[in-house]
Design a protein around this motif. Structure first.
Motif, PDB file in Angstrom:
ATOM      1  N   GLY A   1     -52.290 -21.113 -33.717  1.00  0.00           N
ATOM      2  CA  GLY A   1     -51.608 -20.981 -34.997  1.00  0.00           C
ATOM      3  C   GLY A   1     -51.893 -19.641 -35.645  1.00  0.00           C
ATOM      4  O   GLY A   1     -51.858 -18.600 -34.997  1.00  0.00           O
ATOM      5  N   ALA A   2     -52.212 -19.687 -36.946  1.00  0.00           N
ATOM      6  CA  ALA A   2     -52.470 -18.457 -37.684  1.00  0.00           C
ATOM      7  C   ALA A   2     -53.954 -18.139 -37.797  1.00  0.00           C
ATOM      8  O   ALA A   2     -54.349 -17.286 -38.583  1.00  0.00           O
ATOM      9  CB  ALA A   2     -51.864 -18.557 -39.081  1.00  0.00           C
TER      10      ALA A   2
ATOM     11  N   SER B   1     -40.026 -22.936 -35.597  1.00  0.00           N
ATOM     12  CA  SER B   1     -40.597 -23.332 -34.318  1.00  0.00           C
ATOM     13  C   SER B   1     -39.574 -24.174 -33.573  1.00  0.00           C
ATOM     14  O   SER B   1     -38.727 -24.824 -34.186  1.00  0.00           O
ATOM     15  CB  SER B   1     -41.902 -24.113 -34.493  1.00  0.00           C
ATOM     16  OG  SER B   1     -41.669 -25.397 -35.036  1.00  0.00           O
TER      17      SER B   1
ATOM     18  N   GLN C   1     -41.490 -23.490 -40.360  1.00  0.00           N
ATOM     19  CA  GLN C   1     -42.933 -23.379 -40.539  1.00  0.00           C
ATOM     20  C   GLN C   1     -43.267 -22.904 -41.952  1.00  0.00           C
ATOM     21  O   GLN C   1     -42.593 -22.024 -42.500  1.00  0.00           O
ATOM     22  CB  GLN C   1     -43.524 -22.414 -39.517  1.00  0.00           C
ATOM     23  CG  GLN C   1     -43.393 -22.921 -38.084  1.00  0.00           C
ATOM     24  CD  GLN C   1     -44.216 -22.096 -37.121  1.00  0.00           C
ATOM     25  OE1 GLN C   1     -44.162 -20.869 -37.132  1.00  0.00           O
ATOM     26  NE2 GLN C   1     -44.984 -22.763 -36.288  1.00  0.00           N
ATOM     27  N   GLN C   2     -44.293 -23.468 -42.506  1.00  0.00           N
ATOM     28  CA  GLN C   2     -44.760 -23.086 -43.837  1.00  0.00           C
ATOM     29  C   GLN C   2     -45.922 -22.105 -43.665  1.00  0.00           C
ATOM     30  O   GLN C   2     -47.059 -22.503 -43.415  1.00  0.00           O
ATOM     31  CB  GLN C   2     -45.185 -24.328 -44.616  1.00  0.00           C
ATOM     32  CG  GLN C   2     -44.032 -25.310 -44.834  1.00  0.00           C
ATOM     33  CD  GLN C   2     -44.474 -26.655 -45.357  1.00  0.00           C
ATOM     34  OE1 GLN C   2     -45.651 -26.936 -45.483  1.00  0.00           O
ATOM     35  NE2 GLN C   2     -43.502 -27.513 -45.661  1.00  0.00           N
ATOM     36  N   VAL C   3     -45.597 -20.827 -43.771  1.00  0.00           N
ATOM     37  CA  VAL C   3     -46.562 -19.756 -43.553  1.00  0.00           C
ATOM     38  C   VAL C   3     -46.741 -18.981 -44.846  1.00  0.00           C
ATOM     39  O   VAL C   3     -45.759 -18.685 -45.548  1.00  0.00           O
ATOM     40  CB  VAL C   3     -46.083 -18.811 -42.433  1.00  0.00           C
ATOM     41  CG1 VAL C   3     -47.048 -17.646 -42.247  1.00  0.00           C
ATOM     42  CG2 VAL C   3     -45.934 -19.589 -41.126  1.00  0.00           C
TER      43      VAL C   3
ATOM     44  N   SER D   1     -51.752 -17.671 -43.169  1.00  0.00           N
ATOM     45  CA  SER D   1     -52.203 -19.048 -43.012  1.00  0.00           C
ATOM     46  C   SER D   1     -51.017 -19.979 -42.792  1.00  0.00           C
ATOM     47  O   SER D   1     -49.907 -19.731 -43.269  1.00  0.00           O
ATOM     48  CB  SER D   1     -53.008 -19.504 -44.239  1.00  0.00           C
ATOM     49  OG  SER D   1     -52.267 -19.305 -45.425  1.00  0.00           O
ATOM     50  N   PHE D   2     -51.280 -21.044 -42.065  1.00  0.00           N
ATOM     51  CA  PHE D   2     -50.261 -22.040 -41.736  1.00  0.00           C
ATOM     52  C   PHE D   2     -50.527 -23.299 -42.546  1.00  0.00           C
ATOM     53  O   PHE D   2     -51.659 -23.787 -42.608  1.00  0.00           O
ATOM     54  CB  PHE D   2     -50.333 -22.360 -40.233  1.00  0.00           C
ATOM     55  CG  PHE D   2     -49.460 -23.511 -39.802  1.00  0.00           C
ATOM     56  CD1 PHE D   2     -48.087 -23.373 -39.735  1.00  0.00           C
ATOM     57  CD2 PHE D   2     -50.024 -24.731 -39.468  1.00  0.00           C
ATOM     58  CE1 PHE D   2     -47.286 -24.436 -39.338  1.00  0.00           C
ATOM     59  CE2 PHE D   2     -49.235 -25.796 -39.072  1.00  0.00           C
ATOM     60  CZ  PHE D   2     -47.856 -25.641 -39.009  1.00  0.00           C
ATOM     61  N   HIS D   3     -49.481 -23.836 -43.181  1.00  0.00           N
ATOM     62  CA  HIS D   3     -49.661 -24.985 -44.059  1.00  0.00           C
ATOM     63  C   HIS D   3     -48.760 -26.164 -43.697  1.00  0.00           C
ATOM     64  O   HIS D   3     -48.503 -27.028 -44.531  1.00  0.00           O
ATOM     65  CB  HIS D   3     -49.417 -24.566 -45.502  1.00  0.00           C
ATOM     66  CG  HIS D   3     -50.398 -23.564 -46.005  1.00  0.00           C
ATOM     67  ND1 HIS D   3     -51.655 -23.899 -46.444  1.00  0.00           N
ATOM     68  CD2 HIS D   3     -50.330 -22.204 -46.082  1.00  0.00           C
ATOM     69  CE1 HIS D   3     -52.320 -22.811 -46.811  1.00  0.00           C
ATOM     70  NE2 HIS D   3     -51.539 -21.767 -46.593  1.00  0.00           N
TER      71      HIS D   3
ATOM     72  N   VAL E   1     -45.321 -27.999 -41.293  1.00  0.00           N
ATOM     73  CA  VAL E   1     -43.998 -27.777 -40.719  1.00  0.00           C
ATOM     74  C   VAL E   1     -43.010 -28.805 -41.252  1.00  0.00           C
ATOM     75  O   VAL E   1     -43.366 -29.959 -41.500  1.00  0.00           O
ATOM     76  CB  VAL E   1     -44.076 -27.855 -39.173  1.00  0.00           C
ATOM     77  CG1 VAL E   1     -44.520 -29.232 -38.712  1.00  0.00           C
ATOM     78  CG2 VAL E   1     -42.754 -27.476 -38.539  1.00  0.00           C
TER      79      VAL E   1
ATOM     80  N   ASP F   1     -43.252 -20.841 -31.236  1.00  0.00           N
ATOM     81  CA  ASP F   1     -43.133 -20.195 -32.547  1.00  0.00           C
ATOM     82  C   ASP F   1     -42.125 -19.057 -32.448  1.00  0.00           C
ATOM     83  O   ASP F   1     -42.219 -18.202 -31.561  1.00  0.00           O
ATOM     84  CB  ASP F   1     -44.485 -19.649 -32.994  1.00  0.00           C
ATOM     85  CG  ASP F   1     -45.468 -20.741 -33.359  1.00  0.00           C
ATOM     86  OD1 ASP F   1     -45.040 -21.908 -33.474  1.00  0.00           O
ATOM     87  OD2 ASP F   1     -46.662 -20.449 -33.520  1.00  0.00           O
TER      88      ASP F   1
END
Length: 330
Positions: free
Chosen positions: A167-168, A205, A223-225, A234-236, A238, A274
């Motif tokens: 991920g991030a 994604s 995706q919630q980035v 940061s990834f929060h 999907v 991604d």
């Protein structure tokens, strides 16, 4: 009656790098919640199939599993790899979800006999564990990657991140190439880092179902980035299945999924990709996750398909995979 063992690394008590939000990851509790959500989605799909006895790896922090699945925990002093190896030998199939970071997924794959492993083969896991090697393979297949933006006048930011990160994790945005390179050189000596152009666009994604015959696009997800003031990415989470099949972009994404399947023929079962949708260039592949991702949760219901049945079928004959009515579960 076939026996299937489900192991999701975090909900089984394992850990991964980057559990601190300080380095671009997310808090351990949030990671655990995501892991448990993936695990339970898989288990619930499996419980909807006839002739399957489901065993689920768990731990004190995530002890409750959907019924009537059986919960199992590692023995005292037993490593995660020993645990998975022991359980896989007692089951007909093992479905393992683990991050690629530090070669975890590859090591788990080596613990399970190939005919029992529900997932991508060893070479494809090893390839996609490395972002650098993945982008090189995709570029050879003519698939757009961030490398296509090297030297482009529009490129104004660069990213430094672990070559095998999930991920991030530990990903940071830099305003200059020089700054990104310096950051990569400051990484631990035993860690490989990747520096690549930042691609502007919509973070998406792809959820794919891969078999020997083909690679099907199941859904396109948002995706919630987030990026903070220090450039930490940061990834929060999907949002699943956000693109209608009638959308012209879906056909483009479907063709991309097929090309990825041909470029990496060892991909099997559920695979996540991604992608950034660039306004002028279309889809640009950032990385490939050779395993179940967060987008699995809720996707069977969204599509009206039991994806567990189809993942099993992607690895061989689909006998004993007829759906049964849902059972009550906690």
């Amino acid at each position: 009656m076939k026996r299937i063992f489900v192991y999701e690394h975090l909900s089984a008590g394992g850990e991964m790098a980057g559990e601190s939000s300080a380095d671009g990851g997310i808090e351990a509790d949030a990671l655990l919640a995501m892991g448990q959500q993936m695990r339970d989605a898989i288990v619930l799909d499996l419980l909807g199939l006839k002739n399957y006895d489901v065993t689920v790896a768990t731990c004190k922090r995530a002890s409750q599993v959907p019924r009537p699945a059986h919960a199992v925990v590692a023995r005292e002093g037993e490593s995660a790899f020993e645990f998975v190896a022991r359980q896989s030998q007692a089951h007909d199939m093992a479905w393992v979800v683990a991050p690629e970071t530090d070669g975890l997924l590859s090591r788990f794959g080596q613990c399970v006999a190939r005919d029992r492993w529900l997932g991508c083969d060893g070479p494809s896991i090893a390839l996609t564990t490395s972002k650098r090697r993945t982008l090189s393979r995709l570029a050879l297949a003519g698939i757009a990657t961030p490398r296509d933006f090297e030297g482009a006048t529009e490129t104004c930011c660069w990213v430094a991140k672990p070559d095998d990160g999930a991920g991030a994790t530990a990903t940071r945005l830099h305003r200059t190439l020089a700054s990104a390179v310096i950051a990569s050189r400051c990484a631990p000596a035993n860690a490989a880092w990747e520096v690549e152009p930042w691609v502007e666009g919509t973070a998406l994604s792809l959820s794919m179902l891969c078999s020997q015959a083909d690679a099907e696009l199941l859904s396109v997800n948002r995706q919630q980035v987030a990026i903070d003031a220090h450039g930490v990415v940061s990834f929060h989470g999907v949002e699943v299945n956000v693109m209608a099949r009638a959308d012209p972009r879906f056909a483009t994404m479907g063709a991309l999924a097929e090309r990825i399947g041909r470029a990496i023929p060892g991909l099997r079962g559920f695979v996540g990709v991604d992608v950034v949708w660039h306004a002028q260039r279309g889809p640009v592949v950032i990385e490939i996750n050779p395993r179940v991702t967060c987008a699995y949760a809720g996707l069977s219901a969204a599509l009206g398909r039991n994806l567990a049945r189809e993942v099993i079928a992607a690895h061989g004959p689909a006998d004993a995979c007829a759906e049964a009515p849902r059972v009550a579960h906690a």
